[in-house]
Structures are given as C-alpha cells and as structure tokens.
Design a protein around this motif. Structure first.
Motif, PDB file in Angstrom:
ATOM      1  N   ASN A   1       0.830  -1.211   0.000  1.00  0.00           N
ATOM      2  CA  ASN A   1       0.000   0.000   0.000  1.00  0.00           C
ATOM      3  C   ASN A   1       0.867   1.264   0.000  1.00  0.00           C
ATOM      4  O   ASN A   1       0.544   2.267  -0.658  1.00  0.00           O
ATOM      5  N   LYS A   2       1.962   1.209   0.796  1.00  0.00           N
ATOM      6  CA  LYS A   2       2.860   2.374   0.825  1.00  0.00           C
ATOM      7  C   LYS A   2       3.471   2.636  -0.550  1.00  0.00           C
ATOM      8  O   LYS A   2       3.526   3.774  -1.029  1.00  0.00           O
TER       9      LYS A   2
ATOM     10  N   GLN B   1       1.305   6.950  -6.561  1.00  0.00           N
ATOM     11  CA  GLN B   1       0.197   7.867  -6.804  1.00  0.00           C
ATOM     12  C   GLN B   1       0.580   9.311  -6.483  1.00  0.00           C
ATOM     13  O   GLN B   1       0.212  10.239  -7.211  1.00  0.00           O
TER      14      GLN B   1
ATOM     15  N   SER C   1       0.963   4.106  -2.745  1.00  0.00           N
ATOM     16  CA  SER C   1       0.713   5.502  -2.385  1.00  0.00           C
ATOM     17  C   SER C   1       1.811   6.411  -2.906  1.00  0.00           C
ATOM     18  O   SER C   1       1.546   7.512  -3.412  1.00  0.00           O
TER      19      SER C   1
END
Length: 863
Positions: free
Chosen positions: A141-142, A148, A145
């Motif tokens: 997820n990091k 993004q 992120s």
C-alpha cells in the motif's frame, strides 16, 4: 494400446526442474572434490566476465549507480537479519515446547496420568503468518501511495503551469481593455479644466499646445523608418529653450530619450550628420581581429581555399562556431556594445562558415569523439547541453580560465554533470558513433611481406545508457586538460610574439603538403603514371621585435620529413636571419607535435647539439609544440600561396617539371616569401655530424609542450606547457625533467686500446653481443661472441661464432664475465646489468625457489 501421459503444465514442469536442481546440489555438497571443482569453474567464469567488462566493480560505477547499489545492499542485509531473527525465535520456541512435551510424558509414565500434551505452536505459526501478510500488505500500500503521489505531483505541476499561463493571458487581456481611448485636444483641455474658471484666451492657448503636441506625434510616427528625417526632426524639437524651461520631459511620449542624448553631441544646424567613418573602421578592425583569432576561426591550408574581392586574394578561414555564439563571446571580451546585425555586416569576406559540401579533413579526434558523445546524450534527453561549448560552460565558471579547466577553481571544481528530470533506464541498449584506431595486417607492396598498420575508422559502438554516461564522465578530465593545453599554448605564443625584444626571434615552422610538378599540357602516360616529380616544402614565418614578419620556404627533392631533414631545412634559414639580426641570441621555435617529425629523441639531440654547434651566436633555444590535432597556423597559409601561384603559372602555359623551374617561377611572381633550395647532400651531412652523438630518449615525450636549452647549463629541460615567466632553466610551474647534453658524444675507439684476450661489446645486424678478442688486424678485430639467454645471462654457442668487426661496430670495452651456476655453463657481465635488472633477477630467483618449494610440498602430500 499404452495410455499416453498427460502433458505437464508450465508450472509443473518448472517445479519438477527445480526439484531436480535441488537434488543435484545436495549430491554436489556430499562430494567435496566436485563441489570444489564447481566453485573454481564459477570463479574462472567470474574473473573472465570481470576482465571482459560484463561484471563491473563498484569503483567503476558513477555516483547514481553507487547510491542504487548501496540501497540494494541495505535491503538485502535487512532481509537477511530478519530471516535470521525469525529462525532463532523459531528454534527457541521449538526447544521450549520440546522440553514441555518431555516433562509431560515423564509425568504420565510415573503417575499413570493421561494428561494430554497440548502445544500452541500451530497458533503461534498462524499468528506469525498473519503478521507477515499484514506487513506485506502495508508495504504494498505504501509503494502504491508513493507512486500515486508522484503521478499527482506531476499532474499538479502541469496544472499549475497552465494556471499561470492563462492567468497571465487574462491579465494582458484586461490590461488591453483598460487602455484609455484616444482623446481629442478639446476633450483633454476640458478634462484638465473641469471645475475651474479660466478665461477664453487661456483656454485657446491650452488647446493650441495640445494640438501642436498631437501634430508632432503624428509627424514622428510617419517618419519612424527614415533615419535622416528622424535626426532632423529631433534637432527641431530638442533645443536649448526646451531644456532651459525643463520641458524636454513633455516630448518623451513621442520622442525617445536616446535621440535627445545623441543630439547633445551633434551640432544644432538642421542638417543630417553621418556617423563618423573612424568609428566604423575601428569596429570593423576589432571584429576582424576577433574573428581571425585562432580560437574563433581556422586557417585553410589548401591552395584552392582562397576568396577574391576587388582583385585582392585572401586565404579562406572557417568559423569554429556559429555567428550567434561568436557575437556573445565578442561582447564578453570587449568593453563596447555592438548589435548582432552590425557584427555580421563587419565580418570579413574571407572568414566564412562551413558548408555542407566542404569536407573538413583535419579535425581533432578527441574533440570529435566528445562532440558525438554529448550530441547522443542530448538526443536521448539525458543532458540539456547541445554542444561542447555549452557542456564546458556547465562545468566551469562563466569566464572559463585555466584554473577552471585544471579543476583547481574553488567556484567550479565541484560542478558535475546535471541530468534532466526525465526518467531513463541505465540498462537500456543504445549506440554511439566514435572514431577508433585498429591495427590490421596487410601485404606490403614493396617488401611483399605482411606488415601491421593502424587504421582509423568511424564505428558505431553498442552499449547501455549507463555505460554511455560512464564513458562521458571518464573523458571529462582528459578533455578539459586537452582544452587547457590548446588555450595555454595559443595565449602564451601570442603574448610572446607581441612582447619580443631585440635579442629574441620566433620561428613558426611546418611541413606543407608535397607539391606535384605539372606540365601545361600532358600526355596520358604522364598524367596517370608515376612520371611526375614531387617536391618537399618546409614553410614558416619569422617574427622579431617591432612587429617585423617575414615568410620563408625551403624546397627539396628529398621527400624525407624526419628530424635530420628538418635540421637541414632550418640551417639556411637560420643562417640568413641570424646575419640579418646580429643582436639575436635567443630563438623560440613553434611547430605542431607529430612524433615522427618534431617531437622525438632525435630532434632533442639536434636542438641541443647540432644547432648550437652550427650557430655559435645562439645562447638559448626553446621549442614549443602545439596541442595534438590543433597545429594549423601561418605556415599553412604560406604553403597554400606558393602552390596556388605555381598552379596559376601552369594554367598560363608555364611548365613546372622540376625543382629548378618551380623556384624560378616562384621567384618571378612572389616577392614576399623567401624561397631557398635544400640539397639531399645537406640532409646526409647532418646525419654524418650526428653519427657520433649518443641519442637519449626522454620518458613522457607525448606530454611535452616545451623544451629549453641554454649554452650555460648544456642541459635540455622539458616542460608540460610553455612558460616564459620563469627565467631560470627549471620552471616552477610545468617542469617535467632534464637531459644532460654534455656527455652526449661517444668516446672515439682506437685499435691501440685493445689487445688479445680483452672483452668487448660489438654490434651485428642491429643487435649487441659480448665477445673475446682473438685477433687484431690492421683496421679491424676478430671476436668470438656469446649468445644471450633468459635473465641477462650469456652462454657459448654450440658452434663457435667467430667474426671480423670494424671500429664502427665496436660499442665499448667491458670486463670479463663471471660464471653463474654450479656447472659454469652460463656467464654474467656486470657491465651489462643495471640495478633494475639485478632486482628483476633477484625477484625471479625468489619466485623460482618459492614455486619449487610449493611443488615439493604438494608432491610429498600426494605421495
């Protein structure tokens, strides 16, 4: 019918292959010999890859690659430590549970109690697995992120650029709309007098003033393109009365201030005044001197490279850069300003930019390879710089000095290559063109034997982007040193020519391309055959105090361009000018730096022995070399003028078939160049004088750019760059080394110095052999010689080698040899062994004994 086996999927096939590899590795681990052989094989493959460059060391990486590699190491170390920690925890947990199981079993056996042995291992394993999955999901997820965020930042940056663009466009739009409409004179007066009571005559005068102002504005707008009318108009408006009553500011709306300032320097008569011719001539001369500088344009050496204007011929020069860049460079060098259009207009007609069909054949390989590298990286959008000049400006200060190029400047020594923000892959394959030197074996037309020659070709090299960047970084320091040498040599020699005194003389010399004799009309066999005679031209320009310049050229039938030929060509020229200028005692030579002509050990001996011995008037000599690939100068122009004149005479019907007709033709049509013939016997005379001179080499000759000889010290001092600041022989800036010339002559050999039984060193077929004298004849000696072996040892040949040698074949007298070894089969001559040879022999002896010792030990262990 047998059933066919079901086809395995790719995953099953890979799994099976993995299991087979695992079993093979286990078998290898059990057999130490096979394991060791495999490890040695892998090590050899690694060493081979390391030599060929497939495996790169960290020391060969650039800074960016080093940071990336260190990051990978940190991640691998962290992963390894976490794995070790988990294994230790698991071992501790298993040991604890094992102890609990053993205790429970012992209690069951003693007390006959059926207590179940429970374990929480499965629960702990489940918890640990969940934790790993959770951490993995968090990392994923990091990473997502971060990606993004980067994308959104790029989008945000683009949107902000658009926002500012449209905001500025909107502001300009509003500014255009807010412009006040043009008011008539009556409206202006009414607006200014609103709320005030003014008599009508005053109002009429105000309207008259506005009308006059309006009329002047319209008149000035109509004459903006006419320089003559504009000057007269400003003379009418800008006068002493307006200045007295401080009304000049009221004319600024339609009359620029610079026209008022220009009128202050002119007369107040209403006539047009042209710009002074003196200032125009001054500007033309400045622009011409700047463009003719060797750093800004290159002189064309060809006889056809000429420009004719108004019956006057000038040797053509090619610009080394665009006129835009040269104009910017001119503004930095001069104190006054000049527009780009005037700069182009004042450019001399013989200084022209290069054209597509004009092929340049004298380019510097270092410059060309660096230019191709920079252009390729700019094409890949890795760097912003388009050419070498921009690249150097990015690494140095605004005004590049020698300190900047030597990377000693405190302001720019830490500057490095700045890459663009575009993302690129270091492992992406690309190609770049480079000039490469290759050695090839070809069949010689003369000897009919295979010889090795060097060929230079432009090849396309395939490499990765990372290797391309590394190639550029490795060449920065040598290339900047190359630029430093060019700038320094040009600047030093230019200063020397402008600050000469009566005791100094500068001679710039170079070989021109050989001239092929021609007839006004030729038969086919002459035109296409080998009947044409070629003539060597050695050209030069002489500079003395007071700005005196004289051109000269020596011609010879001999096609030799070696140092002995150079000395023979210089002898009559030096004889002429030293008689013409009897006060001259110091001579400074300037030439290019080919190792086959001017920069070699034979030339050093000629400078320090032959020239001083021939001309006793000379007390000091310096020979200055230009940087390799940048030796074009005034002598090339002299050669072009001579050959062009000779060809023009041939075209007019004069036959130039040999050196005598060429000299006669040049003497009749050219008066500004001193022409003299050098005979082939003169070159042989120089060789004869130097026959008894010991020619010593100097290590590092390819880096020498100046050598200095003085009669007081009788030594040749070598310098990395030319220096005329240091008046002593040893330069405090660029000193490289010294050669002593007082012991350069060989001692004469006499037969009375030898007797039967003496040992001498003789020369046979270009090689030296030691031998014992067995007979003395009237003009020769009989010697039986030994043959050399490994390690500077000598032995007697199987068949006795006895020969008669003349005095010229005897090198020197030596001591008798001493036996070497237990059988006395080999001999050693102390006179023929240097200290370095003794050290090498000592090291070889140690290595032989060490290898024998290791072999004996290993042999004993095997037995």
């Amino acid at each position: 019918m047998a059933r066919k086996k079901a086809a395995m999927s790719t995953a099953e096939r890979l799994k099976k292959k993995k299991e087979c590899e695992k079993r093979r590795r286990e078998r290898l681990k059990k057999d130490p010999e096979k394991l060791k052989a495999l490890q040695e094989k892998k090590h050899k493959i690694y060493l081979k890859a390391k030599v060929t460059g497939k495996v790169k060391l960290v020391a060969d990486f650039n800074e960016r690659q080093k940071r990336q590699k260190r990051k990978e190491w940190r991640q691998a170390t962290k992963k390894y430590r976490n794995k070790k920690k988990e294994e230790e925890e698991m071992q501790a947990y298993l040991q604890e549970n094992l102890q609990n199981v053993c205790d429970s079993e012992r209690v069951n056996q003693e007390g006959n109690e059926n207590i179940p042995c429970t374990s929480t291992y499965s629960e702990r394993e489940r918890v640990s697995t969940q934790k790993k999955k959770g951490r993995k999901q968090i990392r994923r997820n990091k990473t997502k992120s971060y990606r993004q965020i980067k994308k959104l930042e790029a989008v945000n940056s683009a949107l902000m650029k658009k926002y500012h663009k449209y905001k500025k466009r909107y502001q300009r739009l509003l500014k255009g709309k807010e412009k006040t409409p043009t008011l008539t004179p009556n409206t202006k007066v009414k607006k200014n007098l609103r709320g005030r009571k003014v008599p009508d005559d005053v109002r009429r005068k105000l309207v008259f003033a506005e009308v006059i102002t309006k009329e002047l504005e319209s008149k000035f707008d109509s004459i903006k393109k006419s320089e003559r009318e504009k000057q007269i108009f400003t003379k009418v408006i800008s006068g002493r009365i307006l200045k007295k009553y401080r009304m000049l500011t009221h004319t600024k709306h339609f009359l620029p201030l610079k026209l008022h300032l220009a009128n202050k320097r002119r007369s107040h008569e209403l006539i047009y005044e042209r710009q002074k011719k003196a200032s125009i001539e001054f500007m033309k001369r400045k622009v011409s001197d700047f463009l003719e500088h060797e750093g800004n344009s290159t002189l064309c050496p060809g006889k056809k490279d000429v420009v004719s204007r108004n019956g006057k011929q000038q040797q053509k020069r090619y610009l080394n850069n665009t006129l835009k860049n040269l104009h910017a460079k001119f503004l930095q060098a001069e104190n006054f300003r000049i527009s780009y259009s005037s700069f182009c207009r004042y450019k001399p007609s013989w200084i022209v930019p290069r054209k597509v069909h004009e092929r340049d054949t004298c380019l510097c390989a270092k410059h060309e390879n660096m230019k191709l590298l920079v252009q390729k990286l700019h094409f890949l959008e890795i760097i912003k710089e388009r050419n070498i000049d921009d690249f150097l400006k990015a690494l140095t200060c605004e005004k590049t000095s020698e300190e900047c190029l030597a990377r000693r400047c405190p302001l720019c020594t830490n500057k490095h290559i700045t890459f663009t923000e575009k993302e690129f892959d270091f492992d992406e394959q690309t190609n770049v063109k480079q000039w490469c030197h290759k050695k090839e074996k070809v069949l010689s037309n003369k000897t009919k034997q295979m010889i090795t020659i060097q060929k230079t070709t432009k090849e396309e090299i395939s490499c990765t982007v990372g290797e391309l960047i590394q190639m550029l970084e490795n060449r920065i320091v040598p290339f900047m040193e190359h630029i430093l040498n060019i700038k320094h040599q040009l600047e030093v020699m230019r200063n020397l020519k402008t600050h000469l005194d009566d005791s100094q003389l500068v001679m710039h010399v170079d070989f021109s391309e050989n001239y092929a004799c021609k007839y006004a009309s030729e038969t086919q066999s002459v035109h296409f055959g080998a009947s044409k005679e070629q003539i060597t031209l050695h050209t030069g320009v002489m500079y003395t105090a007071g700005g005196i310049k004289e051109s000269f050229c020596t011609l010879s039938k001999s096609l030799r361009h070696d140092p002995y030929a150079i000395a023979a060509h210089l002898t009559p020229i030096l004889d002429k000018y030293l008689k013409q200028f009897p006060t001259v005692s110091r001579i400074h030579f300037l030439s290019d730096s080919p190792s086959t002509q001017y920069r070699n050990k034979t030339m050093y001996a000629l400078i320090s022995y032959y020239i001083p011995k021939t001309f006793l008037q000379i007390d000091s000599i310096t020979w200055n070399y230009s940087e390799a690939g940048h030796g074009k100068g005034a002598p090339d122009g002299v050669g072009a003028v001579l050959k062009r004149t000779a060809d023009r005479n041939v075209a007019e019907g004069i036959d130039i078939s040999d050196i005598d007709t060429l000299v006669a033709s040049l003497g009749e049509h050219i008066s500004g160049v001193h022409v003299q013939v050098v005979l082939e016997e003169s070159i042989k005379d120089v060789e004869l004088v130097m026959e008894d001179v010991e020619i010593m080499s100097f290590p590092g000759s390819m880096k020498v750019h100046q050598l200095k000889w003085s009669r007081n010290s009788c030594k040749v001092h070598f310098r990395k760059l030319s220096c005329f600041i240091c008046h002593t022989d040893i330069c405090s800036h660029y000193h490289m080394g010294v050669l002593t010339t007082s012991t350069m002559t060989k001692d004469p050999v006499h037969l009375t110095d030898f007797k039967i039984g003496d040992w001498v060193l003789v020369t046979y077929d270009g090689k030296q052999y030691p031998g014992e004298i067995i007979g003395i004849l009237q003009h020769a000696i009989e010697v039986t010689v030994m043959y050399p072996t490994i390690g500077r040892k000598y032995r007697w040949p199987v068949h006795k080698d006895q020969h008669t040698y003349g005095l010229s074949d005897i090198v020197k007298k030596i001591d008798s040899p001493t036996p070497s070894g237990s059988r006395a089969a080999f001999f050693v001559f102390k006179d023929l062994m240097s200290q370095m040879t003794l050290c090498v022999m000592f090291n070889l002896t140690i290595l032989v004994h060490l290898n024998f010792y290791l072999f004996s030990n290993n042999y004993g262990k095997v037995n």
